[in-house]
Design an enzyme around this catalytic site. Structure first.
Site: not given
Ligand code: NAP
Length: 486
Positions: A21-22, A24, A51, A180, A184, A242, A333
Site C-alpha cells: 500500500d505505501l 503504491r 514475494r 513524513h 512537509k 509526529h 481520529k
Molecule cells: P502492506 O500493504 O501490507 O505491504 C507489505 C509489503 O511487504 C507487500 O509488498 C508484501 O508483498 C511485502 N512482503 C510481505 N512479506 C514479505 C516477505 N517475507 N518478503 C518480501 N516481501 C514481503 O504494508 P504497507 O501499508 O505498504 O506498509 C509497509 C510499511 O510501511 C509497514 O512497516 C507500515 O507500518 C509502514 N507504514 C505504512 C503506511 C501506509 O500508509 N501504508 C504509513 C506509515 C507507515 P508480498 O505479499 O507480495 O510479499
C-alpha cells in the site's frame, strides 16, 4: 520566481514491499513526480521487491494503475508514464528465505559511482532479515542507505532491539528513519521563519510566549487498520513520533548549522528536558457514533478496548527558554475537521493604552501543515472606519499557494522530498536512533501507568473536538483551544 530542481546523482533504489500500500500510494507516485520534474537520472533504476510472482511488465502495469489512482487526473502525460515505467524493475524475493537474493545482487549496481538505497516498506518484523541478507549476500556497498518506516518499535525495549538489529549491519549514518511530518514544506519553513528572520527568534521564549498548541486532527476513523491501531493507540501512533518531532522543532535551541547532527542534537535535548506529565494533565478519549454505527469499539470489534483514539496533554519543558510555558498537544481520529497546525500564542501586551472596550489582543503565529500549507501571523490593527479606536485581529497570511502562485504547485510532497534527501545523503529530516529511544523513554511510563490503572478513555462524539475534559484542560488555566478548521 524560477523553480530550481537540483538533479541527484545516479542511483539504484530497491523498494522492499514494492507491491504494498505505501509503495503504491506514496513512494512510487512521489518518485514519478520527481521524475517528471527532471530530477531522476536516466540510468537510475527503481526495483520493486516482494514475494508476489510478477514479471517486470506486470509490475509496471500495476504501478501505472497506482499512478492513475493516486495522482490527480491530467497531471501527467502517457509519454512521461512510459518513460518512468521503463526505469522500473521487479524481483521476486522472500525477506525471510533465500529466494530472489541472487537475482537482486545481479540487478543492483554496487560500484562507487552509483548510490544504493534500500527502502524497507515492509513490516518492521522483517527489517532484521532484510538487513542481514543485504549484508551476507554482499549486495549493499559501504555507502548504501536504508530507509525504514514507522512504527519504530512499540516501546523502548523494542526500539532498542530494532536499532541494534539495523546497526549490526549498517552504520547510523546509513539509516534513514522516516517521519513524513518532517518532510512537509511548512515544517522546513518553520525553521526558515525562525532562524532566517530577526523578527521571531528574540521573542521565542518564556518572556513573550504564553503557550504553544499543536493539533493534529483527523476525520477518518481506524477503518481497516483497527487490529493494528487497537494495539497502538494515539500515543504510540501519533504523539511519540509526529507530535514529538513537531514539538522539538518549535522548542529546540538554534543549531549551529543546518546540518543533520547539529539539528538532531538540539531536538534530542528537548526530549530529554520534557517533564513527565501529571495524570490530570492528560485526557484520553475514544470516539462514539450514535448515527453510523462506526464508533471506535464497533470498528475494532471489541466491547472492552481501552485504547485511546484521542489524546490531549499539557507538557512542560524544563529549561531556561521554556520555563513556565505550557505546550498543549492534541490529536485524534473522527474529529470535526482534518487539520495539522502549530500555534505559538504570544502574551498580551503588558499594558494597554486603549480603553477597555477596545479589548485585549494577542499575536498568534500559526503554522499549518495541512490542508493549505502555510504560515499566518495574527496582528492587531485598528478596525477601519469611524467609531473610535476599536481593535481587530487580522491575519498576515503566508499561504504558499497564494504567495508563490504556480510555483507552489511544484513543491514536492513529504515523501518525494524525503526520498530525494536519502539519495542526496542528507539526514537532517530523519530521526536519529537516540532521538527515537529518548522519545520512547518519555512515553513508556505514561503508557505503563494507563495499562496498570486500566481506565476507560472518555467518550467523544464523532465530528467534534474531542471529550469535554480536553477543553477543561485549557479552561482551568484561562486558555482555550484554537478552533479546528478544515
Ligand atoms: P502492506 O500493504 O501490507 O505491504 C507489505 C509489503 O511487504 C507487500 O509488498 C508484501 O508483498 C511485502 N512482503 C510481505 N512479506 C514479505 C516477505 N517475507 N518478503 C518480501 N516481501 C514481503 O504494508 P504497507 O501499508 O505498504 O506498509 C509497509 C510499511 O510501511 C509497514 O512497516 C507500515 O507500518 C509502514 N507504514 C505504512 C503506511 C501506509 O500508509 N501504508 C504509513 C506509515 C507507515 P508480498 O505479499 O507480495 O510479499
Amino acid at each position: 520566481m524560477v523553480s530550481r530542481v537540483i538533479p541527484v546523482d545516479d542511483f539504484d533504489l530497491v523498494i522492499f514491499g514494492g507491491t504494498g500500500d505505501l509503495a503504491r500510494r506514496k513512494i512510487l507516485p512521489g518518485l514519478f513526480r520527481r521524475f517528471c520534474s527532471g530530477q531522476m537520472p536516466a540510468q537510475s533504476r527503481i526495483i520493486g521487491a516482494a514475494r508476489s510472482e510478477l514479471s517486470d511488465a506486470a509490475f509496471r502495469r500495476d504501478i501505472k494503475a497506482a499512478l492513475e489512482e493516486f495522482l490527480p487526473k491530467d497531471s501527467f502525460s502517457a509519454k512521461e508514464v512510459k518513460a518512468f515505467l521503463d526505469q522500473l524493475h521487479y524481483v521476486r524475493i522472500d525477506a525471510t528465505g533465500t529466494e530472489g537474493w541472487g537475482a537482486l545482487k545481479k540487478l543492483v549496481r554496487n560500484d562507487k559511482d552509483t548510490i544504493q538505497a534500500f527502502y524497507f516498506s515492509v513490516a518492521p518484523s522483517l527489517f532484521g532479515d532484510l538487513a542481514e541478507r543485504l549484508h551476507t549476500n554482499k549486495i549493499a556497498g559501504p555507502g548504501a542507505r536504508i530507509v525504514v518506516e514507522k512504527p519504530f518499535g512499540r516501546d523502548l525495549g523494542s526500539a532498542k532491539k530494532l536499532n541494534s538489529t539495523l546497526r549490526d549491519h549498517f552504520d547510523e549514518s546509513q539509516i534513514y528513519r522516516i517521519d513524513h511530518y518532517l518532510g512537509k514544506e511548512t515544517v522546513q519553513n518553520l525553521m526558515a521563519v525562525r532562524f532566517g528572520n530577526m523578527l521571531f527568534e528574540p521573542l521565542w521564549n518564556a518572556q513573550y510566549v504564553d503557550h504553544v498548541q499543536i493539533t493534529v486532527a483527523e476525520t477518518v476513523g481506524v477503518g481497516g487498520r483497527g487490529a493494528y491501531y487497537d494495539k497502538s493507540g494515539a500515543m504510540r501512533d501519533m504523539v511519540q513520533n509526529h507530535l514529538m518531532q513537531l514539538l522539538c522543532l518549535i522548542a529546540m535551541e538554534p543549531p549551529s548549522h543546518f546540518d543533520p547532527d547539529a539539528v538532531r542534537d538540539e531536538k534530542l535535548k528537548v526530549i530529554r528536558a520534557l517533564d513527565p506529565p501529571k495524570r490530570d494533565d492528560i485526557v484520553r478519549g475514544q470516539y462514539e457514533s450514535a448515527t453510523d454505527g462506526k464508533g471506535y469499539l464497533e470498528e475494532v470489534e471489541s466491547n472492552d478496548s481501552i485504547t485511546e483514539s484521542f489524546i490531549a496533554m499539557k507538557l512542560a519543558i524544563s529549561n531556561w527558554r521554556w520555563a513556565g510555558v505550557p505546550f498543549y498537544l492534541r490529536t485524534g481520529k473522527r474529529m470535526k475537521a482534518r487539520t495539522s497546525e502549530i500555534s505559538i500564542v504570544f502574551k498580551e501586551t503588558p499594558h494597554s493604552i486603549f480603553d477597555k472596550d477596545s479589548g485585549r489582543h494577542r499575536n498568534i503565529l500559526s503554522i499549518r501543515l495541512q490542508p493549505n500549507e502555510g504560515i499566518t501571523l495574527g496582528v492587531t490593527i485598528k478596525e477601519p472606519g469611524p467609531g473610535g479606536m476599536r481593535l481587530v485581529d487580522v491575519p498576515l497570511d503566508m499561504t504558499f499557494a497564494d504567495a508563490l502562485g504556480p510555483e507552489a504547485e511544484g513543491v514536492p510532497d513529504a515523501y518525494e522530498r524525503l526520498i530525494m534527501d536519502v539519495i542526496r545523503g542528507n539526514q537532517t529530516l530523519f530521526m536519529r536512533g537516540d532521538e527515537v529511544e529518548a522519545a520512547w523513554s518519555w512515553t513508556d511510563p505514561i503508557i505503563e501507568d494507563w495499562t496498570r490503572r486500566g481506565e476507560r478513555p472518555k467518550p467523544y462524539d464523532v465530528g467534534t473536538t474531542g471529550p469535554e475534559d480536553a477543553a477543561v484542560l485549557m479552561h482551568r488555566e484561562g486558555r482555550r483551544w484554537l478552533d479546528i478548521k478544515a
